[in-house]
Design a protein around this motif. Structure first.
Motif, PDB file in Angstrom:
ATOM      1  N   THR A   1       8.416   9.314   7.557  1.00 17.73           N
ATOM      2  CA  THR A   1       7.284   9.376   8.001  1.00 17.73           C
ATOM      3  C   THR A   1       7.145  10.236   9.398  1.00 17.73           C
ATOM      4  O   THR A   1       8.491  10.422   9.918  1.00 17.73           O
ATOM      5  CB  THR A   1       6.800   7.960   8.475  1.00 17.73           C
ATOM      6  N   LYS A   2       6.049  10.291  10.013  1.00 15.54           N
ATOM      7  CA  LYS A   2       6.350  11.153  11.282  1.00 15.54           C
ATOM      8  C   LYS A   2       6.395  10.082  12.387  1.00 15.54           C
ATOM      9  O   LYS A   2       6.012   8.952  12.501  1.00 15.54           O
ATOM     10  CB  LYS A   2       4.892  11.709  11.488  1.00 15.54           C
ATOM     11  N   SER A   3       7.554  10.298  13.243  1.00 18.15           N
ATOM     12  CA  SER A   3       7.701   9.733  14.598  1.00 18.15           C
ATOM     13  C   SER A   3       7.736  10.491  15.628  1.00 18.15           C
ATOM     14  O   SER A   3       8.657  11.266  15.780  1.00 18.15           O
ATOM     15  CB  SER A   3       9.068   9.013  14.222  1.00 18.15           C
TER      16      SER A   3
ATOM     17  N   SER B   1       0.834  -1.402   0.185  1.00 23.89           N
ATOM     18  CA  SER B   1       0.011  -0.010   0.004  1.00 23.89           C
ATOM     19  C   SER B   1       0.814   1.477  -0.007  1.00 23.89           C
ATOM     20  O   SER B   1       0.644   2.140  -0.690  1.00 23.89           O
ATOM     21  CB  SER B   1      -1.014  -0.075   1.302  1.00 23.89           C
ATOM     22  N   ILE B   2       1.882   1.357   0.926  1.00 21.69           N
ATOM     23  CA  ILE B   2       2.732   2.370   1.056  1.00 21.69           C
ATOM     24  C   ILE B   2       3.462   2.678  -0.393  1.00 21.69           C
ATOM     25  O   ILE B   2       3.642   3.824  -0.664  1.00 21.69           O
ATOM     26  CB  ILE B   2       3.584   2.494   2.125  1.00 21.69           C
TER      27      ILE B   2
ATOM     28  N   LEU C   1      10.444  13.717  12.179  1.00 16.79           N
ATOM     29  CA  LEU C   1      10.295  12.845  11.144  1.00 16.79           C
ATOM     30  C   LEU C   1      11.446  11.903  11.188  1.00 16.79           C
ATOM     31  O   LEU C   1      12.562  12.059  11.647  1.00 16.79           O
ATOM     32  CB  LEU C   1      10.416  13.694   9.848  1.00 16.79           C
ATOM     33  N   ALA C   2      11.057  10.572  10.660  1.00 15.91           N
ATOM     34  CA  ALA C   2      12.126   9.403  10.746  1.00 15.91           C
ATOM     35  C   ALA C   2      12.271   9.044   9.371  1.00 15.91           C
ATOM     36  O   ALA C   2      11.330   8.836   8.557  1.00 15.91           O
ATOM     37  CB  ALA C   2      11.877   8.255  11.808  1.00 15.91           C
TER      38      ALA C   2
ATOM     39  N   GLN D   1       4.953  10.919   4.072  1.00 18.07           N
ATOM     40  CA  GLN D   1       3.845  11.060   4.455  1.00 18.07           C
ATOM     41  C   GLN D   1       3.536  10.657   5.762  1.00 18.07           C
ATOM     42  O   GLN D   1       4.058   9.765   6.253  1.00 18.07           O
ATOM     43  CB  GLN D   1       2.881  10.177   3.539  1.00 18.07           C
ATOM     44  N   GLU D   2       2.899  11.478   6.656  1.00 19.82           N
ATOM     45  CA  GLU D   2       3.170  11.391   8.044  1.00 19.82           C
ATOM     46  C   GLU D   2       2.622  10.007   8.735  1.00 19.82           C
ATOM     47  O   GLU D   2       3.035   9.703   9.925  1.00 19.82           O
ATOM     48  CB  GLU D   2       2.443  12.431   8.753  1.00 19.82           C
ATOM     49  N   ASP D   3       1.593   9.520   8.097  1.00 20.02           N
ATOM     50  CA  ASP D   3       1.060   8.162   8.528  1.00 20.02           C
ATOM     51  C   ASP D   3       1.520   6.987   8.126  1.00 20.02           C
ATOM     52  O   ASP D   3       0.994   5.931   8.351  1.00 20.02           O
ATOM     53  CB  ASP D   3      -0.655   8.632   8.393  1.00 20.02           C
ATOM     54  N   TRP D   4       2.749   7.256   7.226  1.00 20.94           N
ATOM     55  CA  TRP D   4       3.343   5.956   6.706  1.00 20.94           C
ATOM     56  C   TRP D   4       3.772   5.091   8.068  1.00 20.94           C
ATOM     57  O   TRP D   4       4.402   5.477   8.810  1.00 20.94           O
ATOM     58  CB  TRP D   4       4.261   6.137   5.910  1.00 20.94           C
TER      59      TRP D   4
END
Length: 563
Positions: free
Chosen positions: A378-380, A327-328, A384-385, A351-354
């Motif tokens: 992605t957001k961590s 999906s990602i 961001l990570a 994308q922040e919700d990956w």
């Protein structure tokens, strides 16, 4: 694809080796290409011996590390074995903890939570050790850059032994011992061990002091071979010896956890490729989707029924991981196309919700598609990570180093790295990374290369030739499966595109005037069916393997490219 023929080796060396080994010229040629020029070197290559491993005490700080562990065992201290949540980290923890438990029952394991603590040594891990009266932490596959964290532990009365293989920063942590062959002041003869390999050298040293040979540690080599395959370190020198013997353990007397995975996949006689693509993703799935400790539990479980239960859980995590990954990857590809970024020297997406657990796999897939140094963010938490992947010949670690002003933390290797940064630095970093790569990457690096060992004719491909080629294994970086080139092939009339979407090419080829035909399979070459089916001669680059169908085994060409 760029087709590059390897530089021809010295014909005299090839002739001498052919004579001393009494083999086909092609075999001698392939060996000399790999730097094997004498009968003795060939014997060591074909029959890797555990006795040829280096003395572990050649590694800087090994004597200090061993002394501190002996002291902990003698004084009945509780020892914490700490490692990362990837395959190298979890196999390292399984190896070290299960070995130490043969000496003392006072051993606990710790894997950081990918989402709460992130990669490497964490303050939470150190606090956990302090709260539980632990004064010695053995950190594996991490720690070489944890200067502040090791200092923090020291203030709390906790000693560290670091077993790492990543590149050090400017300062080495003030641990009791830092085992890392990549330290500039370490003269250990082999620099390419993985984290589990460094851990193995430590238990080899402990065993050596007891007067035991390295053979007594053979049961641990299934873990080491898995880490070597998964971490994509060169399969040369010590790694080749460890991988060869580790595969033997996996195929003859695997630990209960491996046996449970093998029972599920129902495959006999695993190669290093099977370890990389079948066993490693399942071990990795625990840390990606849930927690790395699940993998350690599986790898150290002694009860067969319980191991089967753990393996089923991990199989479910792996199924989840595959769905997320697909999906990602689709979303990332859409992002690249909609932002019109196909012409850049880099691929950077966010994308922040990956799912943080699969961005490394997605980065690998994007690299395969666009063949650019790639970062997936992605957001961590508040930051961001990202996972970074590179292309052959380009050092992504150095590129990240050049962007340090925008990065909070980074680490890794030439071809794979990880980093974190503050969200407000994302666009600045993205721009700087593109500038650095565009200025330093050679244009040819942006086209995938196929390295060809040797041109041969189809009639040279015999059962005997293939039997010897199989003994070149285990294959991997530094010792890839031999790749051949044969010109002027024609299809014998059976070519077709196969697979759900017709992605793959299946054919049977001849090199006229010789009427003998040999089957061929080309994964992701389905679009080239038109070249084959026109009955026009074509050139092919391939490796050789076996095709098993209805109980019949035949040689086939594993096509890499045709034109």
């Amino acid at each position: 694809m760029r087709w590059t023929l390897a530089p021809k080796p010295d014909p005299q060396k090839v002739a001498q080796l052919q004579s001393s080994l009494n083999v086909d010229k092609a075999v001698a040629y392939l060996l000399v290409l790999r730097g094997i020029e004498t009968f003795e070197e060939a014997r060591n290559f074909f029959r890797p011996q555990l006795g040829h491993l280096h003395d572990p005490f050649l590694m800087k700080d090994m004597d200090v590390a061993v002394k501190r562990i002996q002291q902990a065992i003698a004084q009945e201290e509780l020892i914490m074995v700490y490692g990362d949540y990837d395959v190298d980290g979890t196999t390292s923890v399984a190896l070290m903890s299960s070995y130490l438990k043969t000496e003392t029952s006072l051993v606990t394991t710790y894997i950081p939570d990918r989402y709460k603590e992130g990669y490497g040594i964490s303050y939470a891990g150190i606090d956990y050790a302090h709260d539980n009266g632990i004064h010695l932490i053995i950190a594996l596959d991490c720690g070489i850059k944890a200067v502040e964290k090791v200092a923090y532990a020291k203030e709390k009365g906790i000693d560290f032994i670091i077993c790492d293989h990543h590149r050090p920063g400017n300062e080495i942590p003030q641990a009791v011992a830092v085992l890392d062959p990549k330290r500039e002041d370490c003269t250990y003869p082999y620099k390419e061990l993985c984290g589990c390999g460094v851990g193995f050298k430590l238990i080899q040293a402990l065993e050596q002091l007891k007067g035991n040979s390295v053979q007594t540690l053979a049961p641990y080599l299934d873990l080491v071979a898995t880490a070597i395959g998964a971490d994509i370190v060169p399969i040369t020198g010590e790694n080749r010896i460890l991988a060869h013997h580790g595969l033997h353990v996996i195929n003859t007397l695997p630990r209960k956890g491996f046996k449970a995975i093998i029972n599920q996949i129902k495959k006999e006689s695993l190669t290093i490729t099977d370890v990389v693509f079948i066993i490693a993703p399942r071990i990795n799935a625990a840390g990606r989707m849930k927690h790395g400790l699940h993998a350690v539990d599986l790898l150290t479980e002694e009860d067969e029924a319980q191991a089967e239960t753990f393996a089923k859980e991990i199989e479910n995590y792996n199924t989840e991981r595959k769905a997320e990954d697909r999906s990602i990857t689709e979303m990332a590809l859409e992002q690249i196309i909609s932002n019109k970024e196909e012409d850049k020297s880099t691929t950077v997406v966010y994308q922040e919700d990956w799912h943080k657990g699969v961005i490394g796999i997605v980065a690998s897939r994007l690299t395969e598609t666009y063949y650019r140094p790639t970062l997936v963010f992605t957001k961590s938490g508040e930051k961001l990570a990202a996972s970074a992947r590179s292309v052959k010949g380009f050092d992504v670690y150095n590129a990240l180093e050049a962007c340090q002003e925008h990065i909070e933390q980074f680490g890794g290797h030439k071809y794979a790295a990880g980093l974190t940064l503050h969200e407000n630095q994302y666009e600045n970093f993205k721009q700087k990374f593109e500038e650095v790569v565009a200025a330093s990457i050679e244009p040819h690096m942006l086209t995938p290369e196929i390295k060809i060992d040797l041109e041969i004719s189809l009639e040279e491909i015999t059962d005997k030739f293939y039997r010897i080629l199989k003994q070149f294994a285990p294959f991997g970086p530094g010792n890839m499966a031999p790749t051949f080139f044969t010109p002027k092939l024609t299809d014998s009339g059976f070519a077709k595109a196969v697979g759900k979407e017709g992605d793959h090419l299946k054919c049977s080829v001849q090199q006229l005037p010789n009427p003998r035909s040999i089957g061929g399979i080309g994964f992701n070459l389905g679009k080239k069916i038109s070249i084959v089916s026109k009955k026009i001669p074509f050139d092919a680059v391939y490796s050789i393997d076996e095709n098993e169908w209805n109980g019949n085994v035949s040689l086939q060409l594993k096509l890499k490219d045709i034109r």
